[in-house]
Design a protein around this motif. Structure first.
Motif, PDB file in Angstrom:
ATOM      1  N   ARG A  94      16.410   2.521   0.458  1.00  0.00           N
ATOM      2  CA  ARG A  94      14.976   2.287   0.188  1.00  0.00           C
ATOM      3  C   ARG A  94      14.180   3.398   0.864  1.00  0.00           C
ATOM      4  NH1 ARG A  94      18.326  -1.214  -1.765  1.00  0.00           N
ATOM      5  NH2 ARG A  94      17.511  -3.266  -2.436  1.00  0.00           N
ATOM      6  N   ASP A  95      14.202   4.533   0.219  1.00  0.00           N
ATOM      7  CA  ASP A  95      13.570   5.739   0.752  1.00  0.00           C
ATOM      8  C   ASP A  95      12.855   6.388  -0.435  1.00  0.00           C
ATOM      9  OD1 ASP A  95      12.940   8.296   1.556  1.00  0.00           O
ATOM     10  OD2 ASP A  95      14.878   8.717   2.474  1.00  0.00           O
ATOM     11  N   TYR A  96      11.532   6.543  -0.323  1.00  0.00           N
ATOM     12  CA  TYR A  96      10.771   7.069  -1.458  1.00  0.00           C
ATOM     13  C   TYR A  96      11.303   8.430  -1.919  1.00  0.00           C
ATOM     14  CZ  TYR A  96       7.425   3.366  -0.486  1.00  0.00           C
ATOM     15  OH  TYR A  96       6.854   2.146  -0.294  1.00  0.00           O
ATOM     16  N   ALA A  97      11.783   9.220  -0.982  1.00  0.00           N
ATOM     17  CA  ALA A  97      12.291  10.546  -1.358  1.00  0.00           C
ATOM     18  C   ALA A  97      13.523  10.441  -2.252  1.00  0.00           C
ATOM     19  CB  ALA A  97      12.624  11.345  -0.092  1.00  0.00           C
ATOM     20  N   THR A 126      -3.427   9.418  -4.159  1.00  0.00           N
ATOM     21  CA  THR A 126      -4.555   8.963  -3.344  1.00  0.00           C
ATOM     22  C   THR A 126      -5.632   8.290  -4.178  1.00  0.00           C
ATOM     23  OG1 THR A 126      -5.540  11.132  -3.578  1.00  0.00           O
ATOM     24  CG2 THR A 126      -4.203  10.747  -1.606  1.00  0.00           C
ATOM     25  N   GLY A 127      -5.342   8.038  -5.456  1.00  0.00           N
ATOM     26  CA  GLY A 127      -6.375   7.512  -6.348  1.00  0.00           C
ATOM     27  C   GLY A 127      -7.015   6.196  -5.952  1.00  0.00           C
ATOM     28  N   PRO A 128      -6.271   5.112  -5.960  1.00  0.00           N
ATOM     29  CA  PRO A 128      -6.903   3.806  -5.822  1.00  0.00           C
ATOM     30  C   PRO A 128      -7.293   3.488  -4.378  1.00  0.00           C
ATOM     31  CG  PRO A 128      -4.533   3.578  -6.036  1.00  0.00           C
ATOM     32  CD  PRO A 128      -4.831   5.031  -6.177  1.00  0.00           C
ATOM     33  N   GLU A 129      -8.287   2.596  -4.272  1.00  0.00           N
ATOM     34  CA  GLU A 129      -8.678   2.079  -2.959  1.00  0.00           C
ATOM     35  C   GLU A 129      -7.661   1.039  -2.552  1.00  0.00           C
ATOM     36  OE1 GLU A 129     -11.228   2.861  -0.934  1.00  0.00           O
ATOM     37  OE2 GLU A 129     -11.694   4.545  -2.270  1.00  0.00           O
ATOM     38  N   LEU A 130      -7.017   1.246  -1.435  1.00  0.00           N
ATOM     39  CA  LEU A 130      -5.973   0.319  -1.001  1.00  0.00           C
ATOM     40  C   LEU A 130      -6.219  -0.109   0.431  1.00  0.00           C
ATOM     41  CD1 LEU A 130      -2.959   2.325  -2.436  1.00  0.00           C
ATOM     42  CD2 LEU A 130      -3.791   0.146  -3.319  1.00  0.00           C
ATOM     43  N   SER A 131      -5.912  -1.365   0.708  1.00  0.00           N
ATOM     44  CA  SER A 131      -6.030  -1.863   2.078  1.00  0.00           C
ATOM     45  C   SER A 131      -4.704  -1.660   2.785  1.00  0.00           C
ATOM     46  CB  SER A 131      -6.370  -3.362   2.071  1.00  0.00           C
ATOM     47  OG  SER A 131      -7.533  -3.584   1.321  1.00  0.00           O
ATOM     48  N   ALA A 153       0.824  -1.220   0.000  1.00  0.00           N
ATOM     49  CA  ALA A 153       0.000   0.000   0.000  1.00  0.00           C
ATOM     50  C   ALA A 153       0.854   1.265   0.000  1.00  0.00           C
ATOM     51  CB  ALA A 153      -0.935  -0.011   1.205  1.00  0.00           C
ATOM     52  N   ASP A 154       1.937   1.276   0.758  1.00  0.00           N
ATOM     53  CA  ASP A 154       2.734   2.509   0.822  1.00  0.00           C
ATOM     54  C   ASP A 154       3.396   2.802  -0.528  1.00  0.00           C
ATOM     55  OD1 ASP A 154       4.358   0.311   1.128  1.00  0.00           O
ATOM     56  OD2 ASP A 154       5.761   1.271   2.509  1.00  0.00           O
TER      57      ASP A 154
END
Lengths: 300, 93
Positions: free
Chosen positions: A281-284, A187-192, A178-179
């Motif tokens: 492993r850092d999204y930034a 924020t588009g898709p529905e995620l669990s 999900a992250d």
């Protein structure tokens, strides 16, 4: 000599049975797949002339010879409550690749994208090999978002024609935690918010390449998730050693097949450049990582 | 281990030359082993037929510009490492 090597074809009979619990098996496994944190992801047992693959808390899958060369008949027993997509993923991302290699193909555990030039034309595929939860899919997704369509998120299927290794497109979905999905898609898709990967369909935001692409570069992802960004060329012997653990092997005790597989892997190293890729492993940091990959890919 | 010992490559080992070096895979254990250029030459000679370390050292002395004492010492070290990993086996000669 026809050197078009492929797999997947041997698995031509499949029977999904009613769910059942995973009772103790009479034999000890002759092989296991174990995750970096020590969790058993699959056990390999002998079953007469065939095999039984146990995916703990997911499904048992029996592979019995069907009498047609290297062909097998598959029978699956999910555990009660196991979603059908989990069994489908096991077939696609584990069973078919091991059968493909068993039959003389070349399947590796990794993701891949088709790198495009400024005009939208593909200039070759980049493959990312790594352990589970190592960042392969997120990396493919980040590059796809920048206009380099993804070919596969978990299985590198290579077919050799005229000295070129063609990387085959797989499913048009990325399985993302999900992250990662939120980072790539907003924020588009529905995620669990659970600890399982979820299917994210390719599309305009994350384009999918539906045609085979020649493989140009292999990147082996480092296991240190805090390492600084570095891309280093592997000398060929080191590249072969680095790639071997990322292959799917059905029978580690079948020496003639192991010998042939080793030779196919070495042929690949002879033809395709291989690099070690370390990065935090850092999204930034992802933009900087993808920029370095693209620069490395385009360098001769 | 002595220079008069004879060794042969294990039948369970598959090898591949890449870029002047050799990668060995032990099919029994699944372990890999890399050899540099001199080690690769030793492996090539042993793959042809069983040889004593003395024979190997003499051939290497002819091919490489190094003192025989150093060649012998390096060869003993390499043979020890290969035997420990069961990549080579002692042969009756």
């Amino acid at each position: 000599m026809n050197d078009d090597r492929h797999g997947g074809g041997p698995f031509n009979e499949w029977d999904l049975r009613e769910p059942r619990e995973q009772s103790d098996l009479p034999s000890e496994p002759y092989d296991r797949w174990v995750s970096p944190d020590g969790v058993c992801m699959a056990e390999f047992h002998r079953r007469g002339e065939g095999f039984l693959l146990r995916f703990p808390d997911q499904a048992d899958i029996a592979l019995d010879p069907n009498g047609q060369g290297d062909g097998f008949r598959g029978t699956g027993w999910p555990i009660p409550g196991c979603p059908s997509r989990v069994v489908r993923n096991l077939l696609t991302n584990a069973v078919l690749p091991v059968l493909g290699n068993h039959a003389g193909g070349l399947f590796l555990h990794g993701s891949a994208v088709s790198i495009h030039d400024g005009t939208g034309r593909s200039v070759g595929a980049a493959a990312f090999l790594g352990l589970s939860r190592g960042g392969k899919t997120t990396l493919a997704g980040a590059l796809a978002k920048q206009g380099h369509p993804f070919l596969t998120e978990d299985v590198i299927d290579l077919r050799r024609r005229d000295g070129t290794y063609w990387l085959q497109p797989k499913t048009s979905k990325l399985r993302l935690f999900a992250d990662s999905a939120r980072h790539l898609l907003g924020t588009g898709p529905e995620l669990s918010d659970n600890d399982e990967k979820q299917d994210v369909e390719g599309g305009s935001t994350l384009p999918f390449a539906s045609e085979p692409v020649p493989l140009k570069r292999i990147y082996v992802l480092g296991t240190d998730h805090a390492a600084p960004l570095e891309i280093a060329s592997f000398p060929p012997p080191a590249a072969l050693v680095a790639l071997l653990p990322h292959a799917f092997i059905l029978d580690v005790e079948d020496k003639p097949r192991l010998r042939a597989h080793f030779s196919r892997m070495a042929d690949l190293i002879d033809s395709v450049e291989c690099h070690a890729l370390d990065y935090p492993r850092d999204y930034a940091e992802l933009p900087r990582v993808t920029e370095a990959i693209l620069a490395s890919f385009r360098a001769d | 281990m002595q220079l008069s010992d004879t060794f042969a490559v294990s039948q369970d080992v598959v090898d591949r030359e890449l870029g002047g070096e050799v990668v060995l895979l032990d099919l029994s254990s699944g372990l890999y082993f890399g050899l540099g250029s001199v080690g690769a030459r030793v492996w090539e000679m042993l793959s042809q037929k069983p040889r004593t370390l003395r024979e190997l050292a003499d051939d290497l002395e002819r091919e490489f510009d190094a003192p025989i004492e150093r060649i012998e010492a390096d060869l003993l070290e390499l043979a020890q490492a290969l035997r420990e990993r069961e990549l080579i086996i002692e042969s009756p000669g």
